[in-house]
Design a protein around this motif. Structure first.
Motif, PDB file in Angstrom:
ATOM      1  N   LYS A 144       0.807  -1.228   0.000  1.00 14.23           N
ATOM      2  CA  LYS A 144       0.000   0.000   0.000  1.00 14.23           C
ATOM      3  C   LYS A 144       0.844   1.284   0.000  1.00 14.23           C
ATOM      4  CE  LYS A 144      -3.403  -0.959  -0.652  1.00 14.23           C
ATOM      5  NZ  LYS A 144      -3.776  -1.606  -1.947  1.00 14.23           N
ATOM      6  N   SER A 145       2.058   1.150  -0.522  1.00 15.17           N
ATOM      7  CA  SER A 145       2.952   2.319  -0.552  1.00 15.17           C
ATOM      8  C   SER A 145       3.196   2.847  -1.953  1.00 15.17           C
ATOM      9  CB  SER A 145       4.301   1.934   0.075  1.00 15.17           C
ATOM     10  OG  SER A 145       4.121   1.488   1.393  1.00 15.17           O
ATOM     11  N   GLY A 146       2.542   2.237  -2.963  1.00 14.43           N
ATOM     12  CA  GLY A 146       2.731   2.740  -4.329  1.00 14.43           C
ATOM     13  C   GLY A 146       3.286   1.699  -5.287  1.00 14.43           C
ATOM     14  N   THR A 147       3.065   0.423  -4.999  1.00 13.23           N
ATOM     15  CA  THR A 147       3.596  -0.666  -5.830  1.00 13.23           C
ATOM     16  C   THR A 147       3.047  -0.611  -7.257  1.00 13.23           C
ATOM     17  OG1 THR A 147       3.126  -1.910  -3.800  1.00 13.23           O
ATOM     18  CG2 THR A 147       4.114  -3.135  -5.635  1.00 13.23           C
ATOM     19  N   VAL A 148       1.722  -0.509  -7.358  1.00 14.70           N
ATOM     20  CA  VAL A 148       1.104  -0.538  -8.681  1.00 14.70           C
ATOM     21  C   VAL A 148       1.482   0.711  -9.490  1.00 14.70           C
ATOM     22  CG1 VAL A 148      -1.138  -0.562  -9.860  1.00 14.70           C
ATOM     23  CG2 VAL A 148      -0.718  -2.060  -7.908  1.00 14.70           C
ATOM     24  N   TRP A 149       1.683   1.767  -8.786  1.00 14.11           N
ATOM     25  CA  TRP A 149       2.170   3.001  -9.428  1.00 14.11           C
ATOM     26  C   TRP A 149       3.538   2.728 -10.080  1.00 14.11           C
ATOM     27  CZ3 TRP A 149       2.290   8.243  -6.276  1.00 14.11           C
ATOM     28  CH2 TRP A 149       2.246   9.322  -7.171  1.00 14.11           C
ATOM     29  N   ARG A 197       6.090   5.157   2.187  1.00 13.48           N
ATOM     30  CA  ARG A 197       4.917   6.030   2.331  1.00 13.48           C
ATOM     31  C   ARG A 197       4.662   6.219   3.815  1.00 13.48           C
ATOM     32  NH1 ARG A 197      -1.219   4.854  -0.081  1.00 13.48           N
ATOM     33  NH2 ARG A 197      -1.953   7.013   0.112  1.00 13.48           N
ATOM     34  N   TYR A 204       6.401   8.153  -1.537  1.00 10.76           N
ATOM     35  CA  TYR A 204       5.102   8.305  -2.201  1.00 10.76           C
ATOM     36  C   TYR A 204       4.728   9.787  -2.201  1.00 10.76           C
ATOM     37  CZ  TYR A 204       0.003   7.799  -2.738  1.00 10.76           C
ATOM     38  OH  TYR A 204      -1.298   7.904  -3.161  1.00 10.76           O
ATOM     39  N   LEU A 246      -7.504   1.896  -6.800  1.00 10.08           N
ATOM     40  CA  LEU A 246      -6.980   3.264  -6.908  1.00 10.08           C
ATOM     41  C   LEU A 246      -8.019   4.137  -6.209  1.00 10.08           C
ATOM     42  CD1 LEU A 246      -5.767   2.484 -10.382  1.00 10.08           C
ATOM     43  CD2 LEU A 246      -4.323   3.816  -8.880  1.00 10.08           C
ATOM     44  N   ARG A 247      -7.889   4.248  -4.933  1.00  9.49           N
ATOM     45  CA  ARG A 247      -8.930   4.756  -4.051  1.00  9.49           C
ATOM     46  C   ARG A 247      -8.946   6.276  -4.021  1.00  9.49           C
ATOM     47  NH1 ARG A 247      -9.277   5.961   1.412  1.00  9.49           N
ATOM     48  NH2 ARG A 247      -7.003   5.993   1.360  1.00  9.49           N
ATOM     49  N   LYS A 248      -7.932   6.893  -3.381  1.00 10.34           N
ATOM     50  CA  LYS A 248      -7.887   8.361  -3.312  1.00 10.34           C
ATOM     51  C   LYS A 248      -6.597   8.922  -3.904  1.00 10.34           C
ATOM     52  CE  LYS A 248     -10.850   9.690   0.531  1.00 10.34           C
ATOM     53  NZ  LYS A 248     -10.875  10.360   1.844  1.00 10.34           N
ATOM     54  N   GLY A 249      -5.501   8.221  -3.655  1.00  8.58           N
ATOM     55  CA  GLY A 249      -4.221   8.660  -4.210  1.00  8.58           C
ATOM     56  C   GLY A 249      -3.748   9.990  -3.662  1.00  8.58           C
ATOM     57  N   CYS A 277       1.061   8.272 -15.983  1.00 10.53           N
ATOM     58  CA  CYS A 277       1.098   7.619 -14.664  1.00 10.53           C
ATOM     59  C   CYS A 277       0.382   8.451 -13.608  1.00 10.53           C
ATOM     60  CB  CYS A 277       2.551   7.353 -14.253  1.00 10.53           C
ATOM     61  SG  CYS A 277       3.380   6.271 -15.415  1.00 10.53           S
ATOM     62  N   SER A 333      -4.957   3.075   3.742  1.00 12.65           N
ATOM     63  CA  SER A 333      -5.102   2.444   2.429  1.00 12.65           C
ATOM     64  C   SER A 333      -5.314   0.942   2.595  1.00 12.65           C
ATOM     65  CB  SER A 333      -3.844   2.746   1.602  1.00 12.65           C
ATOM     66  OG  SER A 333      -3.920   2.145   0.347  1.00 12.65           O
TER      67      SER A 333
HETATM   68  P1  A3P Z   1      -4.948   4.921  -1.502  1.00 15.42           P
HETATM   69  O1  A3P Z   1      -5.663   3.694  -1.018  1.00 15.42           O
HETATM   70  O2  A3P Z   1      -4.535   5.817  -0.360  1.00 15.42           O
HETATM   71  O3  A3P Z   1      -5.683   5.646  -2.565  1.00 15.42           O
HETATM   72  P2  A3P Z   1      -0.046  -0.397  -3.575  1.00 15.42           P
HETATM   73  O4  A3P Z   1      -0.022  -0.384  -5.067  1.00 15.42           O
HETATM   74  O5  A3P Z   1       1.300  -0.503  -2.953  1.00 15.42           O
HETATM   75  O6  A3P Z   1      -1.020  -1.406  -3.073  1.00 15.42           O
HETATM   76  O7  A3P Z   1      -0.569   1.041  -3.107  1.00 15.42           O
HETATM   77  C1  A3P Z   1      -1.878   1.434  -3.374  1.00 15.42           C
HETATM   78  C2  A3P Z   1      -2.002   2.906  -3.064  1.00 15.42           C
HETATM   79  O8  A3P Z   1      -1.274   3.659  -4.062  1.00 15.42           O
HETATM   80  C3  A3P Z   1      -3.457   3.376  -3.130  1.00 15.42           C
HETATM   81  O9  A3P Z   1      -3.557   4.425  -2.152  1.00 15.42           O
HETATM   82  C4  A3P Z   1      -3.519   3.914  -4.551  1.00 15.42           C
HETATM   83  O10 A3P Z   1      -4.578   4.805  -4.799  1.00 15.42           O
HETATM   84  C5  A3P Z   1      -2.167   4.615  -4.640  1.00 15.42           C
HETATM   85  N1  A3P Z   1      -1.782   4.921  -6.027  1.00 15.42           N
HETATM   86  C6  A3P Z   1      -1.659   4.094  -7.069  1.00 15.42           C
HETATM   87  N2  A3P Z   1      -1.373   4.774  -8.186  1.00 15.42           N
HETATM   88  C7  A3P Z   1      -1.306   6.080  -7.845  1.00 15.42           C
HETATM   89  C8  A3P Z   1      -1.070   7.296  -8.577  1.00 15.42           C
HETATM   90  N3  A3P Z   1      -0.858   7.312  -9.878  1.00 15.42           N
HETATM   91  N4  A3P Z   1      -1.074   8.460  -7.876  1.00 15.42           N
HETATM   92  C9  A3P Z   1      -1.288   8.485  -6.542  1.00 15.42           C
HETATM   93  N5  A3P Z   1      -1.539   7.365  -5.809  1.00 15.42           N
HETATM   94  C10 A3P Z   1      -1.557   6.175  -6.460  1.00 15.42           C
END
Ligand code: A3P
Length: 286
Positions: A44-49, A121, A184, A247-250, A218, A129
């Motif tokens: 939950k620190s930005g992995t998918v990002w 993060r 993050y 992608l909840r709030k970001g 991105c 998150s």
């Molecule tokens: P939130 O739940 O606070 O929105 P992970 O990929 O490590 O599981 O992390 C998921 C978190 O990264 C989620 O946070 C998600 O919204 C956020 N995230 C993913 N892509 C992002 C982006 N482009 N900009 C900002 N936050 C992003």
């Protein structure tokens, strides 16, 4: 086996849906190449990002992979079952992600020159998150109340254990110029500057124009509408987008909408105690 079952690995809880004894053995024996790049995160620190950013930084901004390959196959997790299935299709240089603590990286990582981008993060936002992530996924335990989930988080009874152990393990790793620490929060504040840092670190030398294009692709908004990255392709029985979006709030600082003053004092005191005397500098106050 219940749908929310976990595997225990070196004392850490991992979700059974995406990890198996075989995948963990595969990770242990994985042959890391000198040109490999790992994005390492506590969940939950930005992995998918990073699964969105890394391919573009490594390929000069070609959007094909992010538009045609789902994130978990595009930049697979070292420890997950998908890696073995897609490893032969990975573009070169290979990009991978991992939630492993440093000590769990395979022996070949330690003898290689592979690089790591470690994304940190603020743990308060990580907790929030993660709380919503547990609500939307059927393969993770119900988080209970926010208070109950905070207790689990603080005592490491959550995926990949304690946040403090993760941070300590990577901060103490003596990887010299093989590792880049980024937050993050920096990425939210100035994504083009963060991409430039990554590009310089990886020797990609992206032009200003390409950096801007990568940053746009991105952005939270663009990723949210990319079905290859927003988990909308995962069946609802596993991830229910009606309960919460992946992608909840970001944003930075959503914890302020969730923590009461007692929870803040409790959270801070536990984390500070665990980091006390460890000489770990953090970019935010806890
Ligand atoms: P939130 O739940 O606070 O929105 P992970 O990929 O490590 O599981 O992390 C998921 C978190 O990264 C989620 O946070 C998600 O919204 C956020 N995230 C993913 N892509 C992002 C982006 N482009 N900009 C900002 N936050 C992003």
């Amino acid at each position: 086996m219940s749908s929310s079952s976990y595997i225990e690995y070196h004392g850490l809880l991992l979700p059974h849906i995406s990890h198996s004894a075989e995948s963990l053995e595969y990770a242990e024996n994985f042959s890391v190449e000198d040109t490999d790049v790992f994005a390492v995160t506590y969940p939950k620190s930005g992995t998918v990002w990073m699964q969105e950013i890394l391919p573009l930084v490594l390929n000069g901004g070609d959007l094909t992979p992010i538009n045609t390959i789902v994130n978990w196959d595009r930049v697979p997790w070292l420890e997950e079952t998908r890696l073995e299935k897609v490893v032969d299709q990975l573009a070169s240089p290979r990009a991978l992600v991992s939630h492993f603590t440093y000590n769990l990286m395979p022996p070949s990582f330690h003898t290689s020159k592979a690089k790591v981008i470690y994304v940190m993060r603020n743990p308060k936002d990580v907790l929030v998150s993660s709380y919503y992530f547990h609500q939307m996924t059927s393969f993770l335990e119900d988080p209970g109340t926010f208070d109950e989930f905070m207790e689990k988080f603080l005592y490491g009874r959550v995926l990949f254990g304690k946040w403090t152990d993760h941070i300590k393990s990577w901060k103490r790793a003596k990887l010299g110029d093989r590792i880049l620490f980024i937050t993050y929060e920096e990425m939210v504040q100035d994504l083009p500057a963060s991409i430039k840092l990554m590009s310089d670190f990886l020797g990609s030398n992206l032009s200003e124009e390409v950096i801007q294009k990568v940053a746009e692709q991105c952005s939270f908004k663009t990723m949210k509408s990319n079905c290859m990255s927003n988990f909308s392709l995962v069946p609802k029985k596993y991830m229910d987008n009606k309960k919460s979006l992946f992608l909840r709030k970001g944003i930075v600082g959503d914890w302020k909408n969730h923590f009461n003053s007692e929870q803040l004092a409790w959270f801070t005191s536990v984390l500070l105690k665990e980091l006390e005397g460890k000489n770990i500098s953090l970019p935010w106050s806890l």
